[in-house]
Motif scaffolding. Structure first.
Motif, PDB file in Angstrom:
ATOM      1  N   ARG A  42       0.800  -1.225   0.000  1.00 26.33           N
ATOM      2  CA  ARG A  42       0.000   0.000   0.000  1.00 26.33           C
ATOM      3  C   ARG A  42       0.835   1.278   0.000  1.00 26.33           C
ATOM      4  O   ARG A  42       0.273   2.368   0.061  1.00 26.33           O
ATOM      5  CB  ARG A  42      -0.939  -0.015   1.208  1.00 26.33           C
ATOM      6  N   GLU A  44       2.456   4.284  -1.470  1.00 28.89           N
ATOM      7  CA  GLU A  44       2.217   5.032  -2.705  1.00 28.89           C
ATOM      8  C   GLU A  44       3.473   5.797  -3.122  1.00 28.89           C
ATOM      9  O   GLU A  44       4.393   5.992  -2.324  1.00 28.89           O
ATOM     10  CB  GLU A  44       1.051   6.004  -2.499  1.00 28.89           C
ATOM     11  N   ASP A  62       4.295   8.595  -1.046  1.00 31.97           N
ATOM     12  CA  ASP A  62       4.750   8.293   0.311  1.00 31.97           C
ATOM     13  C   ASP A  62       6.273   8.244   0.419  1.00 31.97           C
ATOM     14  O   ASP A  62       6.803   8.159   1.538  1.00 31.97           O
ATOM     15  CB  ASP A  62       4.182   6.942   0.772  1.00 31.97           C
ATOM     16  N   ARG A  77      -1.190   4.428  -8.570  1.00 32.16           N
ATOM     17  CA  ARG A  77      -0.651   5.291  -7.515  1.00 32.16           C
ATOM     18  C   ARG A  77       0.328   4.567  -6.597  1.00 32.16           C
ATOM     19  O   ARG A  77       1.133   5.197  -5.896  1.00 32.16           O
ATOM     20  CB  ARG A  77      -1.791   5.861  -6.678  1.00 32.16           C
ATOM     21  N   LEU A  78       0.282   3.234  -6.596  1.00 32.97           N
ATOM     22  CA  LEU A  78       1.123   2.449  -5.695  1.00 32.97           C
ATOM     23  C   LEU A  78       2.563   2.391  -6.204  1.00 32.97           C
ATOM     24  O   LEU A  78       2.806   2.295  -7.406  1.00 32.97           O
ATOM     25  CB  LEU A  78       0.567   1.036  -5.531  1.00 32.97           C
ATOM     26  N   ARG A 138       3.176  -1.540  -7.243  1.00 34.74           N
ATOM     27  CA  ARG A 138       2.102  -2.105  -8.070  1.00 34.74           C
ATOM     28  C   ARG A 138       2.122  -3.631  -8.017  1.00 34.74           C
ATOM     29  O   ARG A 138       2.097  -4.313  -9.030  1.00 34.74           O
ATOM     30  CB  ARG A 138       2.195  -1.600  -9.502  1.00 34.74           C
TER      31      ARG A 138
END
Length: 509
Positions: A237, A239, A242, A302-303, A306
């Motif tokens: 999770r 991103e 992040d 967005r990850l 992925r």
């Protein structure tokens, strides 16, 4: 089937039919939030469905209602209640364990808990259900009873909730693997992981083309799991936004706090990547703009990686097995990281915050299993019986004296660590002149080391280095975080493993 049993079954069917008739209509639409895809998903026509597909973590999870027979309509109301009150992952967990209980013990027990008068249901729990259910199934049954109370189904009502909370569950030690120590990676396996990450960083510093993109991605995953004890779901999770890169070369990564009881506590916690390993993430971000890095096409853009949590778990397990020769899971990496901090003397609250535990009490188990100071010195002296059952050489191969003498001089290991001359312990695939570490002290924990088959040589090294450990422990006042002390402890553990491995091989021949 006897007449009495047939009558009991008919009574249960009659009671369940009465419960089903009293149920209100199911809602036409049921919504839940898929936090992996960051989408609100809708379930339709639940009243006529024989199964339910819930999409979580990039995969479809099926809940089969047919296993519940005539009680399926009741279970549908319970599942709707779970989706409203719990995380979708918990809903799938409970539903599957509820189905497992029915498959293991039959449908009559479930029908009894649903339709019987409250005190009769409690007696059935104490006399039958608790003994027949495994911990996951007992948790699902208890969650079902709480929903029956909240929905006022059958004889259950909100005032019955304290009775449900008072029900005893099967005894289970949730932290058994921590107490026994079987989940902790031994020192040489941890050293192999660190060596691998350092090796990737070294290759990257010399040439960006020397590191394959998938290999780079996997190394970054290993760094986050090994250094910071994050779960595959948390890593998946992360991103792109992040990951913050500063002008100083520092890299910070924000990760969501998972498995929190209060959804408001699921904030993002920030961790600083070790400076020596930060270039891996800088390069990963740069390459991600040009290529997919082996991404799952169904994963959100967005990850950062992925990949689904399942794919990340497989990557970590496979990588650890390739590096150490044994199968270690992401959970083992997490437990090992926590135990490293507990052994180093970190404060209780600091360990809980590092692990992002929902309760501060969870960290107690690591301090309970943390060895005393005397045990730590014994481990540093490589004489602790804790490791006696692990007699393996986690190295590439061994060589005999003839092979050693045929190697180039640069690949024959020798040195004078702390004034003690050591030579003839084995060979190096790379060569001492190209080694970026301290020869001899680093060799026993290096994947490139080829130990000599002569056990006496390594036993002599063990005896020669032990006084040095005692000297460092005394001079640093038993400071477990002293780099020199940690290196010596790791080296001696590696030497001892080589000795035990060679003895074991000799006994097998």
């Amino acid at each position: 089937m006897s007449i009495a049993a047939r009558n009991i079954d008919q009574d249960l069917e009659t009671a369940i039919a009465a419960v089903v008739r009293s149920l209100p209509p199911l809602p036409p639409l049921v919504r839940y939030h898929d936090d992996f895809a960051d989408e609100v998903r809708t379930l339709r026509d639940l009243s006529e469905a024989t199964s339910l597909d819930i999409t979580l973590d990039g995969a479809r999870q099926k809940i089969d209602f047919s296993v519940f027979g005539t009680a399926s309509q009741v279970i549908k109301h319970i599942v709707v209640d779970w989706l409203a009150r719990h995380d979708p992952h918990s809903t799938v967990f409970y539903a599957r364990n509820l189905a497992g209980y029915v498959r293991d013990n039959g449908l009559e027990s479930l029908k009894t808990l649903i339709s019987a008068p409250i005190f009769s249901a409690r007696s059935h729990w104490n006399e039958y259900a608790r003994a027949k259910s495994i911990p996951g199934q007992a948790a699902a049954l208890r969650a079902m009873l709480h929903s029956l109370c909240g929905l006022s189904i059958g004889h259950w009502n909100p005032s019955s909730a304290p009775l449900v909370r008072a029900l005893k569950s099967p005894k289970v030690d949730l932290h058994r693997v921590v107490r026994t120590g079987e989940c902790f990676l031994p020192l040489d396996h941890q050293a192999a992981i660190i060596d691998y990450i350092d090796e990737i960083c070294g290759l990257l510093s010399r040439s960006r083309a020397a590191v394959d993109s998938v290999e780079l991605r996997d190394a970054c995953i290993l760094v986050i799991a090994y250094q910071y004890a994050f779960r595959p779901g948390q890593i998946a999770r992360i991103e792109v936004a992040d990951v913050r890169v500063f002008s100083t070369g520092a890299v910070h990564v924000a990760v969501i706090a998972a498995k929190q009881r209060d959804k408001k506590q699921r904030v993002r916690v920030t961790r600083r990547i070790k400076r020596e390993w930060a270039p891996l993430f800088i390069e990963l971000l740069q390459r991600r703009e040009r290529e997919d890095l082996g991404a799952n096409p169904d994963a959100p853009e967005r990850l950062l990686l992925r990949l689904t949590p399942g794919e990340i778990s497989d990557i970590l397990t496979g990588l650890c097995e390739a590096l150490t020769g044994e199968t270690w899971t992401p959970t083992d990496l997490r437990h090992t990281a926590a135990q490293r901090l507990a052994d180093a003397g970190v404060a209780h609250i600091a360990l809980s915050e590092f692990m992002v535990h929902a309760s501060y009490r969870t960290a107690n188990v690591y301090f309970e299993t943390s060895p005393t100071q005397a045990q730590r010195v014994n481990q540093a002296l490589a004489i602790s019986p804790i490791y006696a059952n692990v007699a393996k050489i986690a190295r590439t191969r061994t060589i005999d004296k003839e092979m050693l003498l045929q190697l180039p001089a640069d690949k024959q290991i020798g040195g004078v660590p702390h004034g003690i001359p050591i030579a003839g312990i084995g060979g190096c695939e790379v060569g001492q002149s190209l080694c970026s570490k301290n020869p001899v002290l680093s060799c026993y924990t290096c994947r490139r080391f080829m130990p000599l088959t002569d056990t006496a040589i390594h036993e002599r090294v063990l005896e020669d280095l032990r006084p040095i450990v005692v000297e460092f422990a005394a001079s640093s006042r038993n400071n477990e975080q002293s780099p020199a002390f940690v290196q010596l402890r790791t080296t001696l553990d590696g030497v001892r493993r080589v000795v035990e491995g060679l003895k074991a091989e000799g006994a097998d021949q």
